[in-house]
Design a protein around this motif. Structure first.
Motif, PDB file in Angstrom:
ATOM      1  N   ALA A 153      25.082  53.327  65.792  1.00  0.00           N
ATOM      2  CA  ALA A 153      26.124  52.894  64.864  1.00  0.00           C
ATOM      3  C   ALA A 153      25.910  53.433  63.456  1.00  0.00           C
ATOM      4  N   GLY A 154      24.659  53.442  62.999  1.00  0.00           N
ATOM      5  CA  GLY A 154      24.381  53.842  61.623  1.00  0.00           C
ATOM      6  C   GLY A 154      24.187  55.333  61.425  1.00  0.00           C
ATOM      7  N   CYS A 155      24.374  56.136  62.465  1.00  0.00           N
ATOM      8  CA  CYS A 155      24.110  57.583  62.389  1.00  0.00           C
ATOM      9  C   CYS A 155      25.416  58.366  62.415  1.00  0.00           C
ATOM     10  N   THR A 156      25.522  59.369  61.568  1.00  0.00           N
ATOM     11  CA  THR A 156      26.676  60.261  61.624  1.00  0.00           C
ATOM     12  C   THR A 156      26.602  61.090  62.895  1.00  0.00           C
ATOM     13  N   SER A 157      27.708  61.734  63.238  1.00  0.00           N
ATOM     14  CA  SER A 157      27.731  62.582  64.429  1.00  0.00           C
ATOM     15  C   SER A 157      26.701  63.696  64.319  1.00  0.00           C
ATOM     16  N   ALA A 158      26.596  64.294  63.130  1.00  0.00           N
ATOM     17  CA  ALA A 158      25.624  65.373  62.933  1.00  0.00           C
ATOM     18  C   ALA A 158      24.197  64.863  63.104  1.00  0.00           C
ATOM     19  N   GLU A 159      23.911  63.663  62.611  1.00  0.00           N
ATOM     20  CA  GLU A 159      22.565  63.108  62.733  1.00  0.00           C
ATOM     21  C   GLU A 159      22.255  62.752  64.177  1.00  0.00           C
ATOM     22  N   LEU A 160      23.250  62.291  64.903  1.00  0.00           N
ATOM     23  CA  LEU A 160      23.040  61.994  66.315  1.00  0.00           C
ATOM     24  C   LEU A 160      22.705  63.252  67.100  1.00  0.00           C
ATOM     25  N   ARG A 161      23.431  64.327  66.829  1.00  0.00           N
ATOM     26  CA  ARG A 161      23.144  65.590  67.530  1.00  0.00           C
ATOM     27  C   ARG A 161      21.765  66.105  67.164  1.00  0.00           C
ATOM     28  N   ARG A 162      21.432  66.019  65.883  1.00  0.00           N
ATOM     29  CA  ARG A 162      20.094  66.451  65.451  1.00  0.00           C
ATOM     30  C   ARG A 162      19.022  65.600  66.115  1.00  0.00           C
ATOM     31  N   GLY A 163      19.259  64.299  66.181  1.00  0.00           N
ATOM     32  CA  GLY A 163      18.289  63.408  66.792  1.00  0.00           C
ATOM     33  C   GLY A 163      18.081  63.703  68.265  1.00  0.00           C
ATOM     34  N   VAL A 164      19.165  63.981  68.986  1.00  0.00           N
ATOM     35  CA  VAL A 164      19.047  64.311  70.411  1.00  0.00           C
ATOM     36  C   VAL A 164      18.234  65.583  70.593  1.00  0.00           C
ATOM     37  N   SER A 165      18.492  66.583  69.760  1.00  0.00           N
ATOM     38  CA  SER A 165      17.740  67.842  69.854  1.00  0.00           C
ATOM     39  C   SER A 165      16.251  67.614  69.596  1.00  0.00           C
ATOM     40  N   LEU A 166      15.941  66.813  68.577  1.00  0.00           N
ATOM     41  CA  LEU A 166      14.543  66.513  68.274  1.00  0.00           C
ATOM     42  C   LEU A 166      13.886  65.699  69.398  1.00  0.00           C
ATOM     43  N   ASP A 211       7.098  54.045  78.281  1.00  0.00           N
ATOM     44  CA  ASP A 211       8.068  54.178  77.191  1.00  0.00           C
ATOM     45  C   ASP A 211       7.403  53.983  75.834  1.00  0.00           C
ATOM     46  N   HIS A 212       6.287  53.243  75.808  1.00  0.00           N
ATOM     47  CA  HIS A 212       5.538  53.098  74.561  1.00  0.00           C
ATOM     48  C   HIS A 212       5.013  54.460  74.098  1.00  0.00           C
ATOM     49  N   ASP A 213       4.437  55.218  75.006  1.00  0.00           N
ATOM     50  CA  ASP A 213       3.924  56.546  74.653  1.00  0.00           C
ATOM     51  C   ASP A 213       5.059  57.481  74.254  1.00  0.00           C
ATOM     52  N   ALA A 214       6.177  57.394  74.963  1.00  0.00           N
ATOM     53  CA  ALA A 214       7.321  58.238  74.627  1.00  0.00           C
ATOM     54  C   ALA A 214       7.852  57.918  73.233  1.00  0.00           C
ATOM     55  N   ALA A 215       7.897  56.629  72.898  1.00  0.00           N
ATOM     56  CA  ALA A 215       8.362  56.229  71.564  1.00  0.00           C
ATOM     57  C   ALA A 215       7.414  56.741  70.483  1.00  0.00           C
ATOM     58  N   GLN A 216       6.111  56.647  70.742  1.00  0.00           N
ATOM     59  CA  GLN A 216       5.130  57.161  69.789  1.00  0.00           C
ATOM     60  C   GLN A 216       5.314  58.651  69.581  1.00  0.00           C
ATOM     61  N   GLN A 217       5.559  59.384  70.653  1.00  0.00           N
ATOM     62  CA  GLN A 217       5.771  60.824  70.551  1.00  0.00           C
ATOM     63  C   GLN A 217       7.033  61.132  69.750  1.00  0.00           C
ATOM     64  N   ALA A 218       8.103  60.370  69.979  1.00  0.00           N
ATOM     65  CA  ALA A 218       9.353  60.587  69.247  1.00  0.00           C
ATOM     66  C   ALA A 218       9.185  60.305  67.757  1.00  0.00           C
ATOM     67  N   ARG A 219       8.373  59.307  67.438  1.00  0.00           N
ATOM     68  CA  ARG A 219       8.167  58.965  66.030  1.00  0.00           C
ATOM     69  C   ARG A 219       7.435  60.075  65.285  1.00  0.00           C
ATOM     70  N   LYS A 220       6.633  60.840  65.990  1.00  0.00           N
ATOM     71  CA  LYS A 220       5.950  61.979  65.359  1.00  0.00           C
ATOM     72  C   LYS A 220       6.957  63.013  64.853  1.00  0.00           C
ATOM     73  N   PHE A 221       8.137  63.015  65.431  1.00  0.00           N
ATOM     74  CA  PHE A 221       9.188  63.946  65.029  1.00  0.00           C
ATOM     75  C   PHE A 221      10.192  63.272  64.075  1.00  0.00           C
ATOM     76  N   GLY A 222       9.821  62.117  63.548  1.00  0.00           N
ATOM     77  CA  GLY A 222      10.659  61.439  62.565  1.00  0.00           C
ATOM     78  C   GLY A 222      11.785  60.617  63.139  1.00  0.00           C
ATOM     79  N   LEU A 223      11.772  60.351  64.445  1.00  0.00           N
ATOM     80  CA  LEU A 223      12.828  59.563  65.075  1.00  0.00           C
ATOM     81  C   LEU A 223      12.436  58.094  65.137  1.00  0.00           C
ATOM     82  N   GLU A 224      13.404  57.214  64.940  1.00  0.00           N
ATOM     83  CA  GLU A 224      13.149  55.778  64.980  1.00  0.00           C
ATOM     84  C   GLU A 224      13.686  55.221  66.296  1.00  0.00           C
ATOM     85  N   VAL A 225      12.821  55.161  67.289  1.00  0.00           N
ATOM     86  CA  VAL A 225      13.191  54.632  68.603  1.00  0.00           C
ATOM     87  C   VAL A 225      12.263  53.479  68.940  1.00  0.00           C
TER      88      VAL A 225
END
Length: 493
Positions: free
Chosen positions: A472-485, A437-451
């Protein structure tokens, strides 16, 4: 006595731009003193003659002279005049002189080993330059906080506040806020307390720091949920405590494991309403078992109730403290997750026998919490705005976890199994195709995601790989965008 300097040969650069004339003159004369063009003992010209020479008013020259004297560059002798001082405070800063130093070996002063080990695990959160990024775990819905309402309450409080509120505050906290907190936790969380049992803190971290400093001795053993909140682990470890990781299952901290591993521990840290980070609720049997252990072992329990108000099915479960008849539970709460991050106010509900000592400890650390902020928050609570905001956020967050779950089922199928959180402001996504999960988090951060990887919060008992996802702090649109990324990131490696 040296003769008066006429300044005929002293080069003073004319002022430029909108610079204050007195400051220009002060800076030029100070520079001339420091670089030796005006020697110690030199008599300065009169303010009138110097003003006439550079077309300055006498008042401007007087202000510059007064500043030079105030800083020790000149001295005045009554009836004689003003002279360059013999001991110039910045003499060693002269650009034309080599600084005077003493030959010493390089200092080997350093952090102690314990401090260096502690600092390795500390994550310093950056200042917020944006809000609402997917999947930030520590941020509430700042975009929906009623800023205008808060500003009106603050303005009214500040206009009407007696002057005494601008003075020294009470170490335990502002009494009206303590009363408001006692009423709130009693009604919403079933906590049994009076206002006198409340100590206002600068958030959860300060509460944990105070507890660790004043209730634990070096070498005392502390039960810590594993996985668990790393901020608590790091803070309690700095007190010199020996952390004993205790595994967690679907019913919360396994008390029987704690008894087996460290039956004589002095303290247990738990998040019973919404275990961090697994999201489970401690069962009634476990709660009673934990209380029985603490009573028999003469131990303390820290109940960190950081986001228990946000439960999306049924009513929030009652606090562990509500079951405590022995006085061993210290209940800790914060307004950061419920209102906004910049509001550094939290509280402890203490057993009565600890109140006086902790008020003294609070004084020792930083005297008292900010009184004006407390007064504003007290009004915000007593006028009903706090309760209204919580009810609104509970509905919004319930909608947002549904958006996240629906989008994840559609785009992350086969990659991540996102849990439909029943409480709180974050959830877990169990990884299906990644071993780390450490590697997966690093990969997600390359796409601008904070996990954050689940492994970041484990000490001894490893878990399958998972990512912590804040919603909690993300709008619905940001959540959908984040899932896609996130889908793109996890498939692209």
């Amino acid at each position: 006595m040296s003769k008066e300097e006429t300044f005929q040969d002293l080069s003073l650069n004319p002022p430029s731009g909108e610079q204050d004339l007195w400051r220009w003159l002060y800076t030029e004369l100070r520079g001339a003193i420091l670089d030796g063009r005006l020697k110690p003992g030199t008599r300065m010209p009169s303010t009138r003659s110097l003003g006439a020479q550079y077309s300055l008013s006498r008042g401007t020259v007087v202000v510059a002279f007064d500043q030079l004297q105030a800083e020790g560059y000149t001295r005045t002798e009554v009836g004689s005049g003003t002279y360059v001082a013999s001991g110039v405070p910045d003499a060693f800063l002269s650009p034309t002189r080599k600084p005077a130093t003493v030959a010493l070996p390089s200092s080997k002063a350093a952090f102690p080993k314990r401090t260096k080990e502690f600092l390795k695990g500390v994550e310093v959160l950056p200042a917020s330059h944006t809000i609402g990024k997917a999947f930030r775990t520590y941020e509430p819905a700042i975009d929906l906080f009623p800023v205008d309402l808060w500003a009106r309450v603050a303005s009214r409080v500040l206009r009407r506040a007696p002057r005494s509120l601008y003075g020294h505050g009470a170490a335990a906290g502002y009494q009206p806020l303590r009363r408001a907190i006692a009423e709130y936790v009693g009604a919403s969380r079933g906590v049994h307390c009076s206002a006198e049992q409340i100590i206002v803190t600068s958030g959860t971290q300060q509460a944990l720091d105070l507890i660790g400093r004043f209730l634990l001795a070096t070498g005392d053993r502390v039960w810590m949920e594993d996985p668990g909140y790393s901020g608590a682990l790091q803070t309690l470890r700095t007190s010199g405590a020996r952390i004993v990781p205790i595994p967690v299952d679907e019913d919360g901290l396994i008390v029987s494991a704690g008894r087996r591993l460290a039956s004589k521990a002095k303290l247990a840290y738990v998040t019973p309403a919404n275990q961090f980070p697994m999201g489970v609720t401690m069962s009634a049997d476990r709660r009673l078992d934990l209380l029985r252990w603490a009573t028999n072992a003469n131990a303390w329990i820290i109940e960190d109730d950081y986001d228990a108000e946000y439960r999306y099915s049924g009513r929030p479960v009652a606090a562990l403290q509500a079951l405590d008849s022995s006085g061993c539970v210290i209940y800790v709460g914060t307004f950061t997750k419920m209102l906004f991050n910049a509001l550094r106010l939290g509280f402890m509900v203490l057993p009565e026998r600890l109140v006086e000592a902790f008020a003294s400890a609070r004084t020792f650390v930083d005297r008292h919490p900010p009184t004006l902020d407390q007064a504003i928050l007290a009004e915000f609570i007593t006028e009903g705005h706090f309760g209204h905001h919580l009810r609104r956020m509970r509905q919004i967050y319930a909608e947002r976890i549904e958006v996240l779950k629906t989008a994840a089922d559609e785009h992350l199928d086969g990659l991540v199994d996102v849990v439909r959180a029943g409480a709180g402001v974050r959830t877990l996504g169990w990884l299906k195709t990644w071993k780390s999960d450490h590697d997966a988090a690093q990969q997600a951060r390359k796409f601008g995601l904070e996990v954050e990887p689940l492994s970041l919060f484990t000490t001894k008992y490893n878990r399958p790989p998972a990512l912590m996802l804040g919603f909690a702090g993300c709008t619905s649109a940001e959540l959908r965008r984040g899932v896609s990324l996130l889908a793109t990131a996890l498939r692209s490696h």
